[in-house]
Motif scaffolding. Structure first.
Motif, PDB file in Angstrom:
ATOM      1  N   ALA A 191      -3.348  -8.005  -0.055  1.00  0.00           N
ATOM      2  CA  ALA A 191      -2.078  -7.433  -0.508  1.00  0.00           C
ATOM      3  C   ALA A 191      -1.656  -6.212   0.318  1.00  0.00           C
ATOM      4  CB  ALA A 191      -2.204  -7.066  -1.991  1.00  0.00           C
ATOM      5  N   PRO A 227       0.814  -5.000   3.605  1.00  0.00           N
ATOM      6  CA  PRO A 227       1.874  -5.494   4.492  1.00  0.00           C
ATOM      7  C   PRO A 227       1.336  -5.582   5.907  1.00  0.00           C
ATOM      8  CG  PRO A 227       2.244  -3.186   3.925  1.00  0.00           C
ATOM      9  CD  PRO A 227       1.055  -3.634   3.141  1.00  0.00           C
ATOM     10  N   GLU A 238       7.106  13.700   0.246  1.00  0.00           N
ATOM     11  CA  GLU A 238       7.504  12.324  -0.072  1.00  0.00           C
ATOM     12  C   GLU A 238       7.301  11.954  -1.543  1.00  0.00           C
ATOM     13  OE1 GLU A 238       5.672   9.545   2.649  1.00  0.00           O
ATOM     14  OE2 GLU A 238       6.186  10.795   4.362  1.00  0.00           O
ATOM     15  N   ARG A 266       0.409   8.890  -4.404  1.00  0.00           N
ATOM     16  CA  ARG A 266       0.690   7.679  -5.159  1.00  0.00           C
ATOM     17  C   ARG A 266      -0.383   7.446  -6.215  1.00  0.00           C
ATOM     18  NH1 ARG A 266       0.085   3.475  -2.233  1.00  0.00           N
ATOM     19  NH2 ARG A 266       1.455   2.157  -3.429  1.00  0.00           N
ATOM     20  N   ASP A 282       3.731  -7.964  -9.618  1.00  0.00           N
ATOM     21  CA  ASP A 282       2.678  -8.977  -9.533  1.00  0.00           C
ATOM     22  C   ASP A 282       1.428  -8.454 -10.237  1.00  0.00           C
ATOM     23  OD1 ASP A 282       0.579  -7.940  -7.400  1.00  0.00           O
ATOM     24  OD2 ASP A 282       2.581  -7.229  -6.908  1.00  0.00           O
ATOM     25  N   THR A 339      -0.478  -5.306  -8.568  1.00  0.00           N
ATOM     26  CA  THR A 339       0.264  -4.048  -8.706  1.00  0.00           C
ATOM     27  C   THR A 339       0.182  -3.542 -10.144  1.00  0.00           C
ATOM     28  OG1 THR A 339       1.768  -4.647  -6.931  1.00  0.00           O
ATOM     29  CG2 THR A 339       2.550  -2.982  -8.470  1.00  0.00           C
ATOM     30  N   GLY A 345      -0.853 -17.558  -4.009  1.00  0.00           N
ATOM     31  CA  GLY A 345      -0.666 -17.008  -2.680  1.00  0.00           C
ATOM     32  C   GLY A 345      -1.953 -16.765  -1.942  1.00  0.00           C
ATOM     33  N   MET A 396       3.170 -15.550   1.629  1.00  0.00           N
ATOM     34  CA  MET A 396       2.776 -15.250   0.248  1.00  0.00           C
ATOM     35  C   MET A 396       3.588 -14.076  -0.282  1.00  0.00           C
ATOM     36  SD  MET A 396      -0.846 -13.184   0.458  1.00  0.00           S
ATOM     37  CE  MET A 396      -0.839 -12.431  -1.170  1.00  0.00           C
ATOM     38  N   LEU A 414       3.910 -10.550  -1.435  1.00  0.00           N
ATOM     39  CA  LEU A 414       3.144  -9.314  -1.366  1.00  0.00           C
ATOM     40  C   LEU A 414       3.380  -8.502  -2.625  1.00  0.00           C
ATOM     41  CD1 LEU A 414       3.728  -8.062   2.266  1.00  0.00           C
ATOM     42  CD2 LEU A 414       1.602  -8.886   1.282  1.00  0.00           C
ATOM     43  N   PRO A 415       2.341  -7.926  -3.189  1.00  0.00           N
ATOM     44  CA  PRO A 415       2.561  -7.045  -4.336  1.00  0.00           C
ATOM     45  C   PRO A 415       3.520  -5.919  -3.940  1.00  0.00           C
ATOM     46  CG  PRO A 415       0.234  -7.516  -4.065  1.00  0.00           C
ATOM     47  CD  PRO A 415       0.933  -8.076  -2.868  1.00  0.00           C
ATOM     48  N   ARG A 416       4.445  -5.594  -4.826  1.00  0.00           N
ATOM     49  CA  ARG A 416       5.468  -4.610  -4.539  1.00  0.00           C
ATOM     50  C   ARG A 416       4.854  -3.255  -4.197  1.00  0.00           C
ATOM     51  NH1 ARG A 416       8.736  -1.244  -7.421  1.00  0.00           N
ATOM     52  NH2 ARG A 416       7.458  -1.540  -9.255  1.00  0.00           N
ATOM     53  N   ASP A 417       3.754  -2.973  -4.856  1.00  0.00           N
ATOM     54  CA  ASP A 417       3.055  -1.719  -4.669  1.00  0.00           C
ATOM     55  C   ASP A 417       2.710  -1.435  -3.215  1.00  0.00           C
ATOM     56  OD1 ASP A 417       1.423   0.509  -5.889  1.00  0.00           O
ATOM     57  OD2 ASP A 417      -0.089  -0.543  -4.722  1.00  0.00           O
ATOM     58  N   HIS A 418       2.476  -2.484  -2.449  1.00  0.00           N
ATOM     59  CA  HIS A 418       1.993  -2.279  -1.086  1.00  0.00           C
ATOM     60  C   HIS A 418       3.100  -2.401  -0.054  1.00  0.00           C
ATOM     61  CE1 HIS A 418      -2.275  -2.201  -2.082  1.00  0.00           C
ATOM     62  NE2 HIS A 418      -2.013  -3.133  -2.977  1.00  0.00           N
ATOM     63  N   ARG A 419       4.321  -2.658  -0.501  1.00  0.00           N
ATOM     64  CA  ARG A 419       5.365  -2.961   0.464  1.00  0.00           C
ATOM     65  C   ARG A 419       6.172  -1.719   0.836  1.00  0.00           C
ATOM     66  NH1 ARG A 419       9.593  -5.839  -2.205  1.00  0.00           N
ATOM     67  NH2 ARG A 419       8.135  -7.537  -2.616  1.00  0.00           N
ATOM     68  N   GLN A 464       5.730   1.286   1.164  1.00  0.00           N
ATOM     69  CA  GLN A 464       5.514   2.613   0.613  1.00  0.00           C
ATOM     70  C   GLN A 464       4.499   3.351   1.472  1.00  0.00           C
ATOM     71  OE1 GLN A 464       5.069   3.181  -3.563  1.00  0.00           O
ATOM     72  NE2 GLN A 464       6.262   1.392  -4.072  1.00  0.00           N
ATOM     73  N   THR A 465       4.520   4.661   1.355  1.00  0.00           N
ATOM     74  CA  THR A 465       3.600   5.461   2.151  1.00  0.00           C
ATOM     75  C   THR A 465       2.206   5.356   1.562  1.00  0.00           C
ATOM     76  OG1 THR A 465       4.107   7.336   0.773  1.00  0.00           O
ATOM     77  CG2 THR A 465       5.362   7.106   2.797  1.00  0.00           C
TER      78      THR A 465
END
Lengths: 189, 189
Positions: free
Chosen positions: A45, A47, A108, A112, A158, A161, A186, B1, B3-8, B10-11
């Motif tokens: 997971a 990018p 920023e 997180r 998902d 997350t 996936g 696939m 991707l979990p939103r958390d990893h897209r 973001q810093t």
């Protein structure tokens, strides 16, 4: 050129560490295992990490004794990777590298994820001690919880997350069986 | 696939850190600068690092604000690279990665270098505190000194090896002018 004798063929601890975790993407895997990731689809997971690279890095970390492979249990029955004691010992290095990255991007929205002590929920100092009780906190007594820089949860998150956004102890698996739905699909190899 | 939103997009602090120091050889350069290395020839003293790679890594670390370039002084007048505050802040991560490497090779004669507190010469704990006085020791008050795993000094040691074998404070330049003899010759670009 003449190499200084000091550097020739002798063991150098940092160089050895970097042989194991110095490849791009590699340190993210022990980090995710620390957060409770265990299955290929959970490690995938990120990018931009090609799946072949992830397969290669999982094998390298297993070969280096950082991860150990076990057959999966439950409905998913996928193979899982867990941290060995050697992998858990990487925790201070992962924490220090993460803190260094955070330290220069405070504008920023903040970190997180935050890592309070499970017993009193006080934050940990950069040296790993609890700012509340002063104890040197073992890894399994550290919580990972959403920080101010993490996007708010959404209904269509998902499963990974959503699981990461719930405060939980480090090293506790995110899922006791394979996660349902999209991710399972996936993450099939 | 999916991707979990958390990893897209973001810093992610660890990923950012690894963009800077995650290339092979790169972390050895801030480490050497911490030990007092300042000149190209001093950083080039690693077995196997190609000089073109070193040039590239020095430029990348300078671009990332870890190192700053200054004109050299003294007889050598070579350009020098020093750690910025951002570079000094990498120290805990370098220390943690080094300790991790040492921790699994204790049978090889012990660490090559030790890092006592300059004031009382007591060793530092893994969290950076002095085991003698308990203080959180700032980087410039840490000594780097030969450990049990370092080969004994020899009369034909090159100047960098000889300088590294003398206890000295972290961040203090190994040489106030370019080192004499072989190394100066070998390090011309």
């Amino acid at each position: 050129m003449t190499l200084p004798r000091d550097h020739r063929g002798q063991t150098r601890a940092l160089a050895r560490s970097m042989e194991v975790v110095g490849e791009r993407w590699t340190p993210l895997i022990p980090r995710d295992a620390l957060y409770g990731g265990r299955r290929f689809g959970e490690f995938a997971a990120h990018p931009g990490v090609p799946r072949a690279v992830l397969t290669d890095r999982l094998a390298a970390l297993t070969g280096a004794g950082v991860l150990a492979r076990r057959p999966g249990t439950g409905t998913g029955r996928r193979e899982v990777h867990g941290l060995t004691p050697r992998g858990v010992a990487l925790c201070p290095a992962v924490r220090a590298l993460t803190a260094w990255g955070e330290g220069f991007h405070a504008a920023e929205g903040g970190p997180r994820r935050v890592f309070p002590h499970a017993r009193d929920e006080a934050p940990l100092a950069p040296d790993g001690r609890c700012t509340g009780c002063g104890a040197a906190v073992p890894v399994q007594d550290v919580l990972v919880a959403p920080g101010p820089g993490l996007a708010a949860p959404a209904p269509d998150d998902d499963p990974v997350t959503a699981a990461l956004a719930r405060p939980h102890r480090l090293l506790t698996p995110l899922f006791t069986t394979a996660p349902p739905g999209r991710l399972t699909k996936g993450s099939s190899r």
